[in-house]
Design a protein around this motif. Sequence first.
Motif, short mmCIF file in Angstrom:
data_model
loop_
_atom_site.label_atom_id
_atom_site.label_comp_id
_atom_site.label_asym_id
_atom_site.label_seq_id
_atom_site.Cartn_x
_atom_site.Cartn_y
_atom_site.Cartn_z
N ILE A 61 42.22 38.58 42.64
CA ILE A 61 43.53 38.85 43.25
C ILE A 61 43.42 40.20 43.93
O ILE A 61 43.40 41.24 43.26
N ASP A 62 43.30 40.20 45.25
CA ASP A 62 43.12 41.49 45.92
C ASP A 62 44.49 42.09 46.24
O ASP A 62 45.35 41.45 46.84
N ASP A 243 46.25 31.27 31.79
CA ASP A 243 45.25 32.18 32.34
C ASP A 243 45.61 33.64 32.02
O ASP A 243 46.77 33.96 31.73
N ILE A 244 44.60 34.49 32.13
CA ILE A 244 44.78 35.92 31.84
C ILE A 244 44.30 36.74 33.03
O ILE A 244 43.15 36.62 33.47
N GLU A 245 45.18 37.57 33.55
CA GLU A 245 44.87 38.47 34.66
C GLU A 245 44.77 39.89 34.12
O GLU A 245 45.46 40.25 33.18
N ILE A 246 43.91 40.70 34.73
CA ILE A 246 43.81 42.09 34.27
C ILE A 246 43.78 43.04 35.45
O ILE A 246 43.16 42.78 36.48
N HIS A 247 44.52 44.15 35.28
CA HIS A 247 44.70 45.16 36.32
C HIS A 247 44.23 46.48 35.73
O HIS A 247 44.82 46.98 34.77
N HIS A 269 41.35 36.17 35.91
CA HIS A 269 41.72 36.76 37.20
C HIS A 269 41.57 38.28 37.12
O HIS A 269 42.03 38.90 36.16
N ILE A 270 40.93 38.87 38.14
CA ILE A 270 40.73 40.31 38.20
C ILE A 270 41.43 40.86 39.44
O ILE A 270 41.25 40.35 40.55
N ASP A 271 42.23 41.91 39.27
CA ASP A 271 42.86 42.59 40.41
C ASP A 271 41.87 43.58 41.00
O ASP A 271 41.21 44.34 40.27
N THR A 272 41.79 43.60 42.33
CA THR A 272 40.92 44.55 43.02
C THR A 272 41.65 45.13 44.23
O THR A 272 42.70 44.63 44.63
N THR A 273 41.06 46.16 44.81
CA THR A 273 41.42 46.60 46.15
C THR A 273 40.13 46.92 46.90
O THR A 273 39.11 47.24 46.29
N VAL A 274 40.19 46.85 48.21
CA VAL A 274 39.04 47.23 49.02
C VAL A 274 38.82 48.74 48.86
O VAL A 274 39.76 49.54 48.95
N LEU A 275 37.59 49.12 48.58
CA LEU A 275 37.19 50.51 48.32
C LEU A 275 37.85 51.08 47.07
O LEU A 275 37.74 52.27 46.80
N GLY A 276 38.54 50.24 46.30
CA GLY A 276 39.18 50.72 45.08
C GLY A 276 40.41 51.57 45.31
O GLY A 276 40.88 52.25 44.39
N ILE A 277 40.98 51.55 46.52
CA ILE A 277 42.13 52.42 46.80
C ILE A 277 43.34 51.99 45.97
O ILE A 277 43.49 50.84 45.59
#
Length: 376
Positions: A61-62, A243-247, A269-277
């Motif tokens: 999940i971006d 399901d389990i999501e983590i932020h 599900h894993i939360d991400t951002t581009v470059l980790g911002i």
Amino acid sequence: MFAPHPPPDMVQVPIDGPDVTEVVASLGFGHTLQRRPFSADPERLSLSSYKQGNVANFSIIDSTLREGEQFATAFFDTQTKIRIAKALDAFGVEYIELTSPAASEQSRRDCEEICKLGLNAKVLTHIRCHMDDARIAVDTGVDGVNVVIGTSSFLQEFSHGKDIAYITKTAIEVIEFVKSKGLEIRFSSEDSFRSDLVDLLSIYQTVDRIGVNRVGIADTIGCANPRQVYELVRTLRGVISCDIEIHLHNDTGMAIANAYCALEAGATHIDTTVLGIGERNGITPLGGLVGCLYAANPEYVKDKYNLPMLRELEDLVAQAVEVKAPPMNYITGSCAFTHTAGFYPHPPTLSNPAIFEVVNPEDFGMTRRIRSVPAV
């Protein structure tokens, strides 16, 4: 000059303790211990035979267009958001999370515009656990709604001022409303790792029973370590079926390791951002997570995502927030595949790059470089 001693005769020495083969088998790796010389064969370097949990079964999940908007230098106008959303979709993330349409009129319009793009990725929006926010969200055209409310004593006292009974009652109301509209729904605690475990499990079991698609765990201040993440996710996995999501925030540099451990423990599900911002030090970086998961199972990750697009995606976001990716950046940094020759008579990287690489740069559209320096 001393003459070298002849090699001694090889003898078997009995060792007290459990048989090493039995120890390895007890770890559940499901393979036979083989006594053979080490080889730099990339297949042997792969950890795919050690898969556990959901390391080879997960969704990203971006949140660049939600969490990323909280980055210190971020300001995304509508067209920039659309370009980033299309690039994320082309890369292959399964979900794109947007800022709450209740945050501002512009956020609502941007949400509606991105929902009209016809992306392959599901479009989500992130809202407070409040019926007013939920009513606005379901009218934007999103595929799902991510609901969050603080559950730690800190947030109960200094943020919303509500107790666990109120949180549970409101969560049920919001979840049932969103479900009635046919949308995907996630309920997440905020500041999960400083919340009371009994409170957390009680709320999660309640929302699981009424049919939430996912529950979320959030390391809001970046205080958790991999062992804590594994234990909490594993405990939760044992009491719910959804399901389990983590932020995961990256204040102490643990976000990628924590995300990997979460998948091992059963997160989906894993939360991400581009470059980790993101806010403060940001959250799990998309490129770093993908690189980590590629090392564990290259073929799965190559089939799942358009890896050569990663650098283009990161350049787009870096330009939008007016930063430069560091040269040591995961996968796409200018130094990521630069090897220094000159310290060995015959540089091993030239004969077999896998000796010093866990990632094949060609799979990401990158190029290996050999930097020559005079031998000392």
